[in-house]
Motif scaffolding. Structure first.
Motif, PDB file in Angstrom:
ATOM      1  N   GLY A  71      62.875  13.255 -18.399  1.00 31.45           N
ATOM      2  CA  GLY A  71      62.432  14.341 -19.309  1.00 31.45           C
ATOM      3  C   GLY A  71      63.470  15.253 -20.141  1.00 31.45           C
ATOM      4  O   GLY A  71      63.584  15.478 -21.101  1.00 31.45           O
ATOM      5  N   ARG A  72      64.849  15.603 -19.318  1.00 33.12           N
ATOM      6  CA  ARG A  72      65.689  16.152 -19.959  1.00 33.12           C
ATOM      7  C   ARG A  72      66.358  15.257 -21.132  1.00 33.12           C
ATOM      8  O   ARG A  72      66.709  15.782 -22.118  1.00 33.12           O
ATOM      9  N   ASP A  75      63.845  15.443 -23.935  1.00 33.74           N
ATOM     10  CA  ASP A  75      63.240  16.652 -24.290  1.00 33.74           C
ATOM     11  C   ASP A  75      63.545  16.979 -25.891  1.00 33.74           C
ATOM     12  O   ASP A  75      64.711  16.831 -26.318  1.00 33.74           O
ATOM     13  N   ASP A  76      62.709  17.534 -26.596  1.00 37.17           N
ATOM     14  CA  ASP A  76      62.544  17.694 -28.079  1.00 37.17           C
ATOM     15  C   ASP A  76      62.741  19.114 -28.284  1.00 37.17           C
ATOM     16  O   ASP A  76      62.678  19.479 -29.487  1.00 37.17           O
ATOM     17  N   GLY A  77      62.653  19.980 -27.355  1.00 37.49           N
ATOM     18  CA  GLY A  77      62.814  21.424 -27.471  1.00 37.49           C
ATOM     19  C   GLY A  77      63.876  21.974 -28.243  1.00 37.49           C
ATOM     20  O   GLY A  77      65.080  21.173 -28.367  1.00 37.49           O
ATOM     21  N   ALA A  80      67.146  22.327 -26.050  1.00 37.58           N
ATOM     22  CA  ALA A  80      67.404  21.437 -24.880  1.00 37.58           C
ATOM     23  C   ALA A  80      68.529  20.827 -25.265  1.00 37.58           C
ATOM     24  O   ALA A  80      69.125  20.427 -26.334  1.00 37.58           O
ATOM     25  N   SER A  82      69.466  17.586 -24.856  1.00 34.24           N
ATOM     26  CA  SER A  82      69.015  16.162 -25.013  1.00 34.24           C
ATOM     27  C   SER A  82      69.617  15.401 -25.696  1.00 34.24           C
ATOM     28  O   SER A  82      70.754  15.506 -26.432  1.00 34.24           O
ATOM     29  N   ASN A 137      57.237   9.269 -24.944  1.00 33.19           N
ATOM     30  CA  ASN A 137      56.164  10.228 -25.136  1.00 33.19           C
ATOM     31  C   ASN A 137      54.680   9.739 -24.951  1.00 33.19           C
ATOM     32  O   ASN A 137      53.837  10.604 -24.574  1.00 33.19           O
ATOM     33  N   GLY A 141      56.005  10.860 -20.406  1.00 35.00           N
ATOM     34  CA  GLY A 141      56.266  12.261 -20.976  1.00 35.00           C
ATOM     35  C   GLY A 141      54.777  12.948 -20.304  1.00 35.00           C
ATOM     36  O   GLY A 141      54.728  13.911 -19.688  1.00 35.00           O
ATOM     37  N   ARG A 144      55.173  13.422 -16.781  1.00 37.82           N
ATOM     38  CA  ARG A 144      55.746  14.501 -16.394  1.00 37.82           C
ATOM     39  C   ARG A 144      55.197  15.798 -16.732  1.00 37.82           C
ATOM     40  O   ARG A 144      55.206  16.619 -15.847  1.00 37.82           O
ATOM     41  N   ASP A 145      54.585  16.070 -17.575  1.00 39.45           N
ATOM     42  CA  ASP A 145      53.828  17.163 -18.456  1.00 39.45           C
ATOM     43  C   ASP A 145      52.614  17.352 -17.370  1.00 39.45           C
ATOM     44  O   ASP A 145      52.397  18.897 -17.160  1.00 39.45           O
TER      45      ASP A 145
END
Length: 191
Positions: A71-72, A75-77, A80, A82, A137, A141, A144-145
């Motif tokens: 996930g890291r 990650d699309d934050g 992040a 990433s 995703n 994803g 994970r979420d």
């Protein structure tokens, strides 16, 4: 900003990304190897069953670490560290990949025969990232979420369904993508 400062920032980002990428691959393959080995060795299963609580907890922890580390990588934050962030940094700092910059690091003779990555090379990496991110995703994803990172209201059957949506081969490809990306950028910078 000076070229040296760009290089220093990029290398710091590359190093931080390396840690997550290696963790993703390491925990994924540790989890898969443990499951594979124990499923094919009846005497081992008997020994594991003697302390099943411990081994189930250990296996769950390794699986959790795998999913979180993957996930890291994807990650699309905005903040992040990433794969997307790293590739954006490479694009922002593209001058550090030039023969001129390499010559300053390793000498002009070495740099004169080195491959200088093009925008097309970075575009290909971004395209590969987009392909793996799309699979992430759709599969890992949500797992994970909903099952690991957050306390969603989800049934055991829904968790099993999420696990069932992840094929072993695509799980492996996603897990090693970060390491492959790191190697590509590392080699482009140093060689």
């Amino acid at each position: 900003m000076s070229l040296e400062r760009y290089e220093q920032e990029f290398l710091e980002r590359l190093g931080r990304f390396h840690d997550d990428a290696v963790a993703a691959a390491r925990f994924t393959f540790l989890h898969l190897a443990f499951r594979y080995r124990s499923s094919r060795t009846p005497p081992l299963v008997e020994k594991l069953d003697a302390d099943a609580g411990f081994w189930n907890s250990t296996l769950h922890a390794v699986q959790l670490a795998s999913v979180i580390a993957i996930g890291r990588v994807f990650d699309d934050g905005r903040d992040a560290r990433s794969a997307r962030y790293l590739l954006d940094s490479a694009g922002d700092y593209h001058r550090i990949f030039s023969r001129k910059a390499l010559a300053a690091r390793k000498g002009s003779e070495y740099a004169s025969v080195a491959y200088e990555p093009t925008q097309a090379d970075f575009s290909a990496l971004k395209s590969e990232l987009a392909q793996h991110a799309a699979v992430f995703n759709q599969t890992i994803g949500p797992l994970r979420d909903k099952a690991f990172a957050h306390s969603a209201r989800i049934s055991h059957d829904q968790i099993e369904s999420l696990f069932g949506s992840v094929g072993i081969e695509e799980y492996q490809r996603i897990a090693v993508f970060g390491v492959r990306l790191h190697h590509a950028l590392f080699d482009s910078y140093y060689n």
